[in-house]
Scaffold this active site. Structure first.
Site, short mmCIF file in Angstrom:
data_model
loop_
_atom_site.label_atom_id
_atom_site.label_comp_id
_atom_site.label_asym_id
_atom_site.label_seq_id
_atom_site.Cartn_x
_atom_site.Cartn_y
_atom_site.Cartn_z
N ASP A 84 2.05 -9.34 14.70
CA ASP A 84 0.76 -9.79 14.17
C ASP A 84 0.18 -10.80 15.16
OD1 ASP A 84 -1.40 -10.55 12.42
OD2 ASP A 84 -0.21 -9.88 10.72
N HIS A 107 -0.99 -9.23 18.30
CA HIS A 107 -2.43 -9.11 18.09
C HIS A 107 -3.21 -10.21 18.81
CE1 HIS A 107 -1.77 -6.65 14.10
NE2 HIS A 107 -1.11 -6.17 15.12
#
Ligand SMILES: *[C@@H]1O[C@H](CO)[C@@H](O)[C@H](O)[C@H]1NC(C)=O
Ligand SMILES: *[C@@H]1O[C@H](CO)[C@@H](O)[C@H](O)[C@H]1NC(C)=O
Ligand SMILES: *[C@@H]1O[C@H](CO)[C@@H](O)[C@H](O)[C@H]1NC(C)=O
Ligand SMILES: *[C@@H]1O[C@H](CO)[C@@H](O)[C@H](O)[C@H]1NC(C)=O
Length: 284
Positions: A84, A107
């Site tokens: 993430d 991310h």
């Protein structure tokens, strides 16, 4: 669906500091957290140095470092690989400095999602320099929900290197994850304002779209500046092909070398001033 909502709150984490001041975390390695790795909440005076976080790129909601309501933060010389956001900066954060950070995979560095469920969000004075992002969905991103209030201001990303990043530069004022559900994701008359965002020397390769500035019609982004941005397609790009840069309701200026071109909306306002369709009603 549930996991996506949890991602916003980062409800589960391996290490959490709450209401903690003048904390230093250094020389540790954190591996395979089931969710967020390291979280600071309602804290201040935080120093993080020489930490390594590693989890697989496909592990859901495993933010590397998650900050909320936390000010005066210095994160440096650290490597973060997760599924993430590498570093996630949420509402109530200010004076956050990041330096010499490697993000791979994940991310990228992210402010938000801010303003969910019409909430007030305030983030200011964020400085990220010498950031290296590889094999990631985003490089540096600001994401806000439609309907939110408040502002994001004075954010600088400087000396960012990207390699194999789907979208290296992103502002998304239409953020809505799959857990958001239909109507909540539509256009609204309010948005978290974004003003004063600088991208200086951002270079490397992308696999989808080099720049995506998607600002809201109700509250366009102002004072967005780019200087020396050089992004080229990676040798292996995504199956869906490449997209042109998007520049929507984003005002500011572009200086130096910008590649690829196509972010013309930045030049339209001739500088930092731009007529707001609505005054800012909420001060942070
Ligand atoms: C944290 O450190 C600062 C600067 O050294 C000091 O002013 C402040 O009182 C400290 N805060 C706490 C809660 O100890
Ligand atoms: C960084 O942390 C690692 C442990 O993860 C340690 O072995 C190393 O000595 C540290 N480096 C410095 C410069 O302190
Ligand atoms: C912007 O943020 C940086 C980093 O926190 C800070 O040093 C600088 O003073 C801020 N600038 C303004 C105009 O507030
Ligand atoms: C919101 O507005 C944008 C820009 O005008 C448009 O591209 C988008 O399709 C709209 N989204 C919805 C859900 O209406």
């Amino acid at each position: 669906m549930t996991h996506l909502l949890l991602s916003f709150f980062c409800s589960f984490q391996l290490i959490r500091f709450y209401s903690s001041f003048n904390v230093s975390v250094r020389n540790i390695r954190i591996t395979n957290s089931p969710q967020c790795h390291l979280k600071f909440d309602s804290s201040g005076g935080i120093k993080v140095k020489n930490i390594t976080i590693s989890s697989p790129g496909d592990s859901l909601n495993t933010d590397g470092i998650h900050l909320q309501n936390t000010r005066d933060v210095d994160i440096r010389s650290s490597s973060i690989g997760c599924g993430d956001d590498c570093i996630s900066i949420q509402t109530g954060c200010s004076n956050v400095h990041m330096k010499n950070i490697n993000c791979n995979p994940g991310h990228g560095i992210s402010l938000g999602g801010l303003g969910k469920d019409n909430s007030l969000a305030c983030v200011s004075d964020v400085f990220a320099e010498h950031i290296n992002v590889e094999n990631a969905l985003y490089g540096v991103r600001i994401k806000t929900w439609q309907g939110g209030k408040g502002t994001v201001r004075n954010v600088t990303f400087s000396n960012v290197r990207v390699a194999n990043v789907a979208t290296p530069i992103a502002i998304d004022q239409f953020y809505c994850d799959a857990g958001g559900g239909g109507a909540r994701c539509g256009n609204r008359s309010d948005a978290v304002g974004i003003t004063g965002v600088a991208y200086r020397r951002v270079a490397g390769t992308y696999t989808y779209q080099p720049v995506r500035l998607a600002c809201s019609d109700a509250r366009p982004c102002t004072g967005v500046s780019m200087a020396d941005v050089r992004l080229s397609p990676a040798s292996a790009t995504g199956a869906g092909g490449l997209r042109q840069p998007l520049c929507w309701k984003s005002y500011g200026e572009a200086m130096g070398m910008i590649e690829p071109t196509g972010i013309a909306c930045l030049q339209r306002s001739n500088g930092f001033v731009m007529p707001l369709t609505k005054p800012f009603n909420y001060t942070c």
